[in-house]
Scaffold this motif. Structure first.
Motif, mmCIF file in Angstrom:
data_model
loop_
_atom_site.group_PDB
_atom_site.id
_atom_site.type_symbol
_atom_site.label_atom_id
_atom_site.label_comp_id
_atom_site.label_asym_id
_atom_site.label_seq_id
_atom_site.Cartn_x
_atom_site.Cartn_y
_atom_site.Cartn_z
ATOM 1 N N THR A 28 0.830 -1.205 0.033
ATOM 2 C CA THR A 28 0.128 0.041 -0.108
ATOM 3 C C THR A 28 1.114 1.329 -0.223
ATOM 4 O O THR A 28 1.502 1.627 1.107
ATOM 5 C CB THR A 28 -0.952 0.018 1.122
ATOM 6 O OG1 THR A 28 -1.742 -1.319 1.181
ATOM 7 C CG2 THR A 28 -2.022 1.025 1.034
ATOM 8 N N ASP A 30 0.819 4.431 -0.396
ATOM 9 C CA ASP A 30 0.863 5.769 0.429
ATOM 10 C C ASP A 30 0.934 5.289 2.147
ATOM 11 O O ASP A 30 1.008 6.362 2.962
ATOM 12 C CB ASP A 30 -0.279 6.656 0.184
ATOM 13 C CG ASP A 30 -1.544 5.926 0.454
ATOM 14 O OD1 ASP A 30 -2.838 6.483 0.125
ATOM 15 O OD2 ASP A 30 -1.506 4.530 0.935
ATOM 16 N N TYR A 31 1.210 4.307 2.398
ATOM 17 C CA TYR A 31 1.685 3.789 3.858
ATOM 18 C C TYR A 31 3.239 3.995 4.099
ATOM 19 O O TYR A 31 3.486 3.935 5.235
ATOM 20 C CB TYR A 31 1.220 2.422 4.236
ATOM 21 C CG TYR A 31 -0.137 2.011 4.178
ATOM 22 C CD1 TYR A 31 -0.553 0.802 4.852
ATOM 23 C CD2 TYR A 31 -1.170 3.073 4.170
ATOM 24 C CE1 TYR A 31 -1.863 0.348 5.193
ATOM 25 C CE2 TYR A 31 -2.381 2.729 4.388
ATOM 26 C CZ TYR A 31 -3.001 1.471 4.835
ATOM 27 O OH TYR A 31 -4.165 1.227 5.128
ATOM 28 N N ARG A 53 5.011 10.247 3.097
ATOM 29 C CA ARG A 53 4.036 9.406 2.480
ATOM 30 C C ARG A 53 3.229 10.097 1.920
ATOM 31 O O ARG A 53 2.696 9.660 0.607
ATOM 32 C CB ARG A 53 3.116 8.496 3.665
ATOM 33 C CG ARG A 53 3.866 7.668 4.434
ATOM 34 C CD ARG A 53 3.465 7.318 5.754
ATOM 35 N NE ARG A 53 3.368 8.298 6.900
ATOM 36 C CZ ARG A 53 3.148 7.997 7.970
ATOM 37 N NH1 ARG A 53 2.474 6.929 8.436
ATOM 38 N NH2 ARG A 53 3.168 9.060 8.968
ATOM 39 N N ASN A 74 1.193 8.991 -5.956
ATOM 40 C CA ASN A 74 0.703 7.972 -5.237
ATOM 41 C C ASN A 74 -0.511 6.969 -6.067
ATOM 42 O O ASN A 74 -0.560 5.972 -5.873
ATOM 43 C CB ASN A 74 -0.034 8.283 -3.712
ATOM 44 C CG ASN A 74 1.090 8.494 -3.020
ATOM 45 O OD1 ASN A 74 2.206 8.206 -3.168
ATOM 46 N ND2 ASN A 74 0.836 9.037 -1.564
ATOM 47 N N ASN A 77 2.047 4.661 -7.974
ATOM 48 C CA ASN A 77 2.772 3.940 -6.877
ATOM 49 C C ASN A 77 4.303 4.042 -7.329
ATOM 50 O O ASN A 77 4.925 3.094 -7.424
ATOM 51 C CB ASN A 77 2.492 2.448 -6.984
ATOM 52 C CG ASN A 77 1.186 1.982 -6.180
ATOM 53 O OD1 ASN A 77 0.431 2.981 -5.633
ATOM 54 N ND2 ASN A 77 0.845 0.734 -6.142
ATOM 55 N N ARG A 100 7.693 1.545 6.216
ATOM 56 C CA ARG A 100 6.292 1.345 6.497
ATOM 57 C C ARG A 100 6.168 2.355 7.660
ATOM 58 O O ARG A 100 6.929 2.419 8.809
ATOM 59 C CB ARG A 100 5.799 0.207 6.749
ATOM 60 C CG ARG A 100 4.367 -0.033 6.947
ATOM 61 C CD ARG A 100 3.903 -1.380 7.304
ATOM 62 N NE ARG A 100 2.507 -1.434 7.696
ATOM 63 C CZ ARG A 100 1.524 -1.448 6.966
ATOM 64 N NH1 ARG A 100 1.524 -1.571 5.515
ATOM 65 N NH2 ARG A 100 0.529 -1.539 7.527
#
Length: 122
Positions: A28, A30-31, A53, A74, A77, A100
């Motif tokens: 994921t 944007d984590y 992020r 984002n 990705n 993360r």
């Protein structure tokens, strides 16, 4: 599985420009705080640039400030590193990194890319 795939490296003359890309999959995006590191021959890997992020905060090592710009998309990705006014001392393998839950990547990295070679000739 998680993959970070860098592209855009190559050979360029001093004063030239390159744009590196790092496409992430399996996470994921944007984590993760994202960043770029580099490793020159016979030297330790060093931090180059990082981005939060959400993309609102970017930070750099002193030697690249004013010449390099990190950005991220984002929706795609992908994180980028625009490198201008390149110098021979920028020659290194450049690695994409993901951490993360943090905006700052200058800590324990969760994932690394395979690296892309940047060579700057004088």
């Amino acid at each position: 599985q998680v993959q970070l795939v860098e592209s855009g490296g190559g050979l360029v003359q001093a004063g030239g420009s390159l744009r590196l890309s790092c496409a992430a999959s399996g996470l994921t995006f944007d984590y993760y705080g994202m960043g770029w590191f580099r490793q020159a021959p016979e030297k330790e890997r060093e931090f180059v640039a990082g981005i939060s992020r959400g993309g609102g905060t970017a930070y750099y090592t002193d030697s690249v400030k004013g010449r390099f710009t990190i950005s991220r998309d984002n929706a795609k990705n992908t994180v980028y590193l625009q490198m201008n006014s390149l110098k021979p001392e920028d020659t290194a393998v450049y690695y994409c990194a993901a951490r993360r839950g943090y905006d700052y990547v200058r800590g324990n990295i969760d994932y690394w890319g395979q690296g892309t070679q940047v060579t700057v000739s004088s």
